[in-house]
Design an enzyme around this catalytic site. Structure first.
Site, mmCIF file in Angstrom:
data_model
loop_
_atom_site.group_PDB
_atom_site.id
_atom_site.type_symbol
_atom_site.label_atom_id
_atom_site.label_comp_id
_atom_site.label_asym_id
_atom_site.label_seq_id
_atom_site.Cartn_x
_atom_site.Cartn_y
_atom_site.Cartn_z
ATOM 1 N N HIS A 54 42.243 37.477 40.933
ATOM 2 C CA HIS A 54 43.544 36.771 40.024
ATOM 3 C C HIS A 54 43.512 37.206 38.530
ATOM 4 O O HIS A 54 42.352 37.541 38.066
ATOM 5 C CB HIS A 54 43.321 35.490 40.142
ATOM 6 C CG HIS A 54 44.237 34.453 39.596
ATOM 7 N ND1 HIS A 54 44.040 33.995 38.243
ATOM 8 C CD2 HIS A 54 45.389 33.917 40.007
ATOM 9 C CE1 HIS A 54 44.986 33.063 37.923
ATOM 10 N NE2 HIS A 54 45.685 33.243 38.818
ATOM 11 N N VAL A 106 42.682 35.888 35.793
ATOM 12 C CA VAL A 106 41.606 35.421 34.913
ATOM 13 C C VAL A 106 40.138 36.192 35.249
ATOM 14 O O VAL A 106 39.276 35.994 34.701
ATOM 15 C CB VAL A 106 41.547 34.104 34.811
ATOM 16 C CG1 VAL A 106 42.866 33.463 33.890
ATOM 17 C CG2 VAL A 106 41.373 33.262 35.978
ATOM 18 N N LYS A 107 40.105 36.614 36.177
ATOM 19 C CA LYS A 107 39.023 36.758 37.028
ATOM 20 C C LYS A 107 38.244 38.137 36.285
ATOM 21 O O LYS A 107 39.087 38.849 35.396
ATOM 22 C CB LYS A 107 39.134 37.414 38.547
ATOM 23 C CG LYS A 107 39.447 35.957 39.318
ATOM 24 C CD LYS A 107 38.456 34.918 39.288
ATOM 25 C CE LYS A 107 38.459 33.980 40.352
ATOM 26 N NZ LYS A 107 39.927 33.392 40.232
ATOM 27 N N THR A 108 37.192 38.813 36.513
ATOM 28 C CA THR A 108 36.630 39.805 35.831
ATOM 29 C C THR A 108 37.221 41.184 36.043
ATOM 30 O O THR A 108 37.571 41.887 34.971
ATOM 31 C CB THR A 108 35.096 40.053 36.262
ATOM 32 O OG1 THR A 108 34.383 38.786 35.981
ATOM 33 C CG2 THR A 108 34.299 41.105 35.422
#
Length: 389
Positions: free
Chosen positions: A193, A195-197
């Site tokens: 997603h 906002v993930k790393t």
């Protein structure tokens, strides 16, 4: 004329020119989906985390659903999940007809611990426990060796819910383990997603060291279809029903480009985290950063602080709105899942004091690689001003 500094969300993707070029090249290629870029992404990912197999799918929730299906979890089985997590951790068990027993968490880290897992196991009674889902909240790693031992004793396996923890490392018995290497679990689950790393827009990955589990997850990803050895090239069979959880080549092209930068992303997150630790010390004890276990070297996805709102005579909403007025975004991770109406109706009210204490105090502050060092000062200064009100 002065301009306001840009709004700082709690998290965001880092998309650069080479990412755009990789996606454009994939759009011009022969395959938009189910093509060679999917396998290339899987190969690069399993190499990165040190696992034998990686299965790319449409989103993080799909990874958990496929893990339950591949493990044969079903009616009459029990899965244990911590209450502080996203909804999908618990929901994946319900997708396949299993029941959920919620574990409490450490109120200072938000993590399920061996003690809270033991209490949850005791509440399972004589029901068969099939899977235990430790969540590496924020990027910090759960005590996997202890939990694997407890799972084995209960006849269960671990499924690591690791969307927050790509790039995190844990040291157990003197050995460093990248999250996802499969040393202690049947599966590890990741999400991409925005906002993930690592971001692909939507997307997820399962890793495992079990070839049979990997093959079953791959089959179930594509409607349950298989082609027997020696069959005609158009022939397919469906021994069991599956789902359309495939991920397009276009998104995997973005994933490959992002994966090549993972070390840089992780290093930047750790640098920003260290700056937060230094600056937040000025606000102690009113504000404390969530604690990390000694064995965990996280690549934090979330920078979560614990604030004693009652002692400050402030509501969390007042703090959130105050930060927003200063151009600072924030979020709450998470509302305890056992308090969701669906689960209250199904299981009744539960008393999980660690989860409640975590929820009552938690607030997530901005953390992402494109933040400047000065942005950390800006966030902490704004928080200090809001709390001083």
């Amino acid at each position: 004329m002065t301009t306001s500094p840009p709004f700082l969300p709690y998290g965001r993707q880092t998309i650069e020119d080479d990412d755009v070029a990789a996606v454009a090249a994939a759009l011009r290629a022969d395959f938009l989906t189910t093509g060679p870029t999917v396998e290339a992404f899987e190969t690069a990912f399993k190499t990165q985390v040190g696992a034998e197999h990686a299965i790319a799918v449409a989103n993080g929730t799909a990874t958990l659903h496929l893990a339950m299906l591949a493990l044969g979890v079903g009616e009459g089985d029990v899965c244990i999940a911590p209450s502080i997590t996203f909804l999908a951790t618990a929901n994946c068990a319900r997708y396949v007809g299993a029941e959920v027993v919620f574990a409490d968490v450490d109120p200072h880290s938000g993590l399920m611990t061996p003690d809270t897992l033991a209490a949850a196991l005791a509440r399972c009674g004589d029901r068969p426990v099939k899977a235990i889902l430790p969540v590496h909240l924020r990027g910090d790693v759960c005590d996997l060796p202890a939990m694997r031992g407890m799972a084995s004793a209960a006849g269960a396996v671990l499924v690591e819910d690791a969307p927050h923890a790509l790039g995190s490392v844990a040291t157990f018995d003197g050995v460093e383990h990248p999250v996802g290497d499969g040393a202690y679990s049947a599966f590890a689950s990741f999400s991409f997603h925005p906002v993930k790393t690592l971001a692909t827009g939507e997307g997820g990955m399962l890793t495992t060291n079990d070839a049979q589990l990997a093959a079953r997850a791959r089959s179930l990803r594509g409607h349950g279809m298989v082609r027997p050895p020696g069959a005609d090239p158009w022939w397919y069979e469906m021994p069991e029903i599956g789902f359309n959880y495939r991920i397009p080549d276009v998104l995997c092209a973005l994933g490959l480009s992002q994966l090549a930068k993972l070390d840089r992303f992780v290093a930047r997150r750790r640098t920003l985290t260290a700056l937060y630790v230094e600056r937040l010390a000025d606000l102690s004890p009113r504000v404390r950063r969530a604690t990390s276990p000694d064995y965990s070297n996280p690549a934090l996805h979330l920078l979560t602080v614990l604030i004693d709102f009652d002692a400050l005579d402030l509501s969390r909403r007042m703090v959130v709105d105050g930060l927003k007025a200063h151009g600072i975004g924030s979020q709450v991770h998470y509302i305890p899942v056992h308090q969701q109406p669906y689960y209250v109706k199904r299981y009744g009210a539960l008393d999980l004091p660690g989860a409640q204490a975590w929820y009552d105090r938690c607030l997530t502050l901005p953390l992402y690689p494109t933040m400047a060092d000065s942005d950390v000062d800006r966030v902490v200064d704004a928080l200090s001003k809001v709390l001083a009100r």
